[in-house]
Design a protein around this motif. Structure first.
Motif, PDB file in Angstrom:
ATOM      1  N   MET A   1     114.311   7.274 -42.043  1.00  0.00           N
ATOM      2  CA  MET A   1     113.527   7.752 -40.924  1.00  0.00           C
ATOM      3  C   MET A   1     114.206   7.363 -39.624  1.00  0.00           C
ATOM      4  O   MET A   1     114.917   6.376 -39.567  1.00  0.00           O
ATOM      5  N   ILE A   2     113.911   8.130 -38.618  1.00  0.00           N
ATOM      6  CA  ILE A   2     114.432   7.871 -37.281  1.00  0.00           C
ATOM      7  C   ILE A   2     113.245   7.530 -36.388  1.00  0.00           C
ATOM      8  O   ILE A   2     112.205   8.196 -36.462  1.00  0.00           O
ATOM      9  N   GLU A   3     113.386   6.500 -35.558  1.00  0.00           N
ATOM     10  CA  GLU A   3     112.319   6.187 -34.626  1.00  0.00           C
ATOM     11  C   GLU A   3     112.003   7.396 -33.761  1.00  0.00           C
ATOM     12  O   GLU A   3     112.906   8.101 -33.306  1.00  0.00           O
ATOM     13  N   LYS A   4     110.721   7.647 -33.579  1.00  0.00           N
ATOM     14  CA  LYS A   4     110.173   8.757 -32.805  1.00  0.00           C
ATOM     15  C   LYS A   4     110.366  10.108 -33.475  1.00  0.00           C
ATOM     16  O   LYS A   4     110.150  11.150 -32.875  1.00  0.00           O
ATOM     17  N   GLY A   5     110.785  10.106 -34.754  1.00  0.00           N
ATOM     18  CA  GLY A   5     110.935  11.346 -35.505  1.00  0.00           C
ATOM     19  C   GLY A   5     109.603  11.795 -36.091  1.00  0.00           C
ATOM     20  O   GLY A   5     108.722  10.982 -36.375  1.00  0.00           O
ATOM     21  N   LEU A   6     109.481  13.117 -36.275  1.00  0.00           N
ATOM     22  CA  LEU A   6     108.271  13.688 -36.871  1.00  0.00           C
ATOM     23  C   LEU A   6     108.548  13.999 -38.340  1.00  0.00           C
ATOM     24  O   LEU A   6     109.607  14.552 -38.675  1.00  0.00           O
ATOM     25  N   ASP A  26      93.662  14.014 -44.422  1.00  0.00           N
ATOM     26  CA  ASP A  26      94.527  15.030 -43.829  1.00  0.00           C
ATOM     27  C   ASP A  26      94.695  16.200 -44.788  1.00  0.00           C
ATOM     28  O   ASP A  26      95.719  16.341 -45.450  1.00  0.00           O
ATOM     29  N   SER A  27      93.689  17.049 -44.843  1.00  0.00           N
ATOM     30  CA  SER A  27      93.742  18.188 -45.755  1.00  0.00           C
ATOM     31  C   SER A  27      94.684  19.278 -45.256  1.00  0.00           C
ATOM     32  O   SER A  27      95.108  20.140 -46.019  1.00  0.00           O
ATOM     33  N   LYS A  28      95.056  19.232 -43.968  1.00  0.00           N
ATOM     34  CA  LYS A  28      95.925  20.271 -43.395  1.00  0.00           C
ATOM     35  C   LYS A  28      97.401  19.920 -43.475  1.00  0.00           C
ATOM     36  O   LYS A  28      98.246  20.700 -43.061  1.00  0.00           O
ATOM     37  N   HIS A  29      97.724  18.737 -43.967  1.00  0.00           N
ATOM     38  CA  HIS A  29      99.115  18.295 -44.107  1.00  0.00           C
ATOM     39  C   HIS A  29      99.848  18.385 -42.763  1.00  0.00           C
ATOM     40  O   HIS A  29     100.836  19.089 -42.604  1.00  0.00           O
ATOM     41  N   ARG A  30      99.341  17.630 -41.789  1.00  0.00           N
ATOM     42  CA  ARG A  30      99.907  17.611 -40.445  1.00  0.00           C
ATOM     43  C   ARG A  30     101.059  16.614 -40.359  1.00  0.00           C
ATOM     44  O   ARG A  30     101.118  15.674 -41.145  1.00  0.00           O
ATOM     45  N   PRO A  31     101.927  16.800 -39.372  1.00  0.00           N
ATOM     46  CA  PRO A  31     103.023  15.828 -39.206  1.00  0.00           C
ATOM     47  C   PRO A  31     102.524  14.493 -38.667  1.00  0.00           C
ATOM     48  O   PRO A  31     101.442  14.399 -38.090  1.00  0.00           O
ATOM     49  N   ILE A  32     103.348  13.479 -38.876  1.00  0.00           N
ATOM     50  CA  ILE A  32     103.138  12.164 -38.288  1.00  0.00           C
ATOM     51  C   ILE A  32     104.388  11.838 -37.481  1.00  0.00           C
ATOM     52  O   ILE A  32     105.483  12.298 -37.804  1.00  0.00           O
ATOM     53  N   VAL A  33     104.216  11.074 -36.416  1.00  0.00           N
ATOM     54  CA  VAL A  33     105.377  10.600 -35.669  1.00  0.00           C
ATOM     55  C   VAL A  33     105.602   9.151 -36.081  1.00  0.00           C
ATOM     56  O   VAL A  33     104.703   8.322 -36.002  1.00  0.00           O
ATOM     57  N   CYS A  34     106.779   8.871 -36.616  1.00  0.00           N
ATOM     58  CA  CYS A  34     107.155   7.506 -37.004  1.00  0.00           C
ATOM     59  C   CYS A  34     107.716   6.846 -35.756  1.00  0.00           C
ATOM     60  O   CYS A  34     108.904   6.946 -35.464  1.00  0.00           O
ATOM     61  N   LEU A  35     106.834   6.222 -35.018  1.00  0.00           N
ATOM     62  CA  LEU A  35     107.132   5.805 -33.656  1.00  0.00           C
ATOM     63  C   LEU A  35     108.108   4.641 -33.570  1.00  0.00           C
ATOM     64  O   LEU A  35     109.139   4.732 -32.913  1.00  0.00           O
ATOM     65  N   ILE A  36     107.776   3.541 -34.209  1.00  0.00           N
ATOM     66  CA  ILE A  36     108.618   2.348 -34.090  1.00  0.00           C
ATOM     67  C   ILE A  36     108.661   1.602 -35.416  1.00  0.00           C
ATOM     68  O   ILE A  36     107.767   1.723 -36.242  1.00  0.00           O
ATOM     69  N   ARG A  37     109.716   0.824 -35.583  1.00  0.00           N
ATOM     70  CA  ARG A  37     109.843  -0.020 -36.777  1.00  0.00           C
ATOM     71  C   ARG A  37     108.943  -1.236 -36.641  1.00  0.00           C
ATOM     72  O   ARG A  37     108.734  -1.758 -35.551  1.00  0.00           O
ATOM     73  N   SER A  38     108.461  -1.696 -37.775  1.00  0.00           N
ATOM     74  CA  SER A  38     107.652  -2.906 -37.807  1.00  0.00           C
ATOM     75  C   SER A  38     108.544  -4.122 -37.582  1.00  0.00           C
ATOM     76  O   SER A  38     109.672  -4.168 -38.068  1.00  0.00           O
ATOM     77  N   LYS A  39     108.014  -5.095 -36.877  1.00  0.00           N
ATOM     78  CA  LYS A  39     108.753  -6.344 -36.683  1.00  0.00           C
ATOM     79  C   LYS A  39     108.735  -7.199 -37.952  1.00  0.00           C
ATOM     80  O   LYS A  39     109.585  -8.057 -38.136  1.00  0.00           O
ATOM     81  N   ILE A  44     109.556  -0.593 -42.647  1.00  0.00           N
ATOM     82  CA  ILE A  44     108.226  -0.054 -42.374  1.00  0.00           C
ATOM     83  C   ILE A  44     108.212   0.485 -40.946  1.00  0.00           C
ATOM     84  O   ILE A  44     108.709  -0.154 -40.027  1.00  0.00           O
ATOM     85  N   TYR A  45     107.643   1.678 -40.793  1.00  0.00           N
ATOM     86  CA  TYR A  45     107.461   2.276 -39.474  1.00  0.00           C
ATOM     87  C   TYR A  45     105.975   2.393 -39.185  1.00  0.00           C
ATOM     88  O   TYR A  45     105.171   2.605 -40.090  1.00  0.00           O
ATOM     89  N   TRP A  46     105.624   2.288 -37.910  1.00  0.00           N
ATOM     90  CA  TRP A  46     104.262   2.551 -37.479  1.00  0.00           C
ATOM     91  C   TRP A  46     104.182   4.029 -37.143  1.00  0.00           C
ATOM     92  O   TRP A  46     104.894   4.521 -36.269  1.00  0.00           O
ATOM     93  N   ALA A  47     103.331   4.737 -37.858  1.00  0.00           N
ATOM     94  CA  ALA A  47     103.228   6.185 -37.741  1.00  0.00           C
ATOM     95  C   ALA A  47     101.883   6.591 -37.143  1.00  0.00           C
ATOM     96  O   ALA A  47     100.866   5.928 -37.370  1.00  0.00           O
ATOM     97  N   ILE A  48     101.908   7.685 -36.412  1.00  0.00           N
ATOM     98  CA  ILE A  48     100.703   8.223 -35.790  1.00  0.00           C
ATOM     99  C   ILE A  48     100.537   9.675 -36.234  1.00  0.00           C
ATOM    100  O   ILE A  48     101.427  10.499 -36.000  1.00  0.00           O
TER     101      ILE A  48
END
Length: 163
Positions: A1-6, A26-39, A44-48
């Motif tokens: 994964m890349i930081e800030k990647g969808l 998430d029944s619509k299978h929407r994207p998530i943004v993998c914002l930053i790596r966990s410290k 592990i990435y924090w995703a939104i």
């Protein structure tokens, strides 16, 4: 994964969240943004989770506007964010979740068929600010949010240590 990647998460990801007691609808299978790596572990990435703003009906728009208009000191003002990616998007920050490569199905691509990465520094900065506030609440009140952030993180750490 890349930081800030969808990206798109696998169906197994939703199953894993439910298996630790969390909710993931998430029944619509929407994207998530993998914002930053966990410290705690850089695998592990924090995703939104995110969705298209124009898919919201009037009641949903009114609810969104209520939260977005709250004073910044109110944690509920961090539950959502509206910004532009490939289209005007809503970011469900209070549904933030840790994720690993194991649960990534594929990248979300832009019009050029290349993986989409958020490049707007103002958008990225605001998403991070709101995410850190949500994680601060989670750190003081374990599993405060419906997806059970803490239990998912502990499960992912366990998987990473035992693979």
């Amino acid at each position: 994964m890349i930081e800030k990647g969808l990206y798109y998460a696998t169906n197994e990801f939703a199953q894993m969240i439910r298996s630790v007691g969390g909710a993931w609808n998430d029944s619509k299978h929407r994207p998530i943004v993998c914002l930053i790596r966990s410290k705690e572990d850089d695998r592990i990435y924090w995703a939104i989770p995110m969705g298209k703003l124009n898919h919201r009906d009037e009641a949903q728009q009114n609810r969104l506007n209520f939260y977005l208009s709250l004073p910044e000191r109110d944690i509920r003002s961090c539950y959502y964010h509206v910004g532009r990616t490939t289209t005007r998007s809503i970011f469900f920050i209070s549904d933030a979740i840790p994720i690993t490569d194991k649960y990534i199905e594929r990248p979300h691509t832009g019009a050029d068929d290349k993986p989409f990465v958020i490049k707007n520094p103002k958008l990225a900065s605001e998403l991070e600010r709101k995410l850190f506030r949500i994680l601060s609440v989670e750190n003081s009140k374990k599993n405060h949010f419906r997806q059970h952030i803490t239990d998912v993180k502990l499960h992912l750490l366990y998987e990473l240590q035992n693979t």
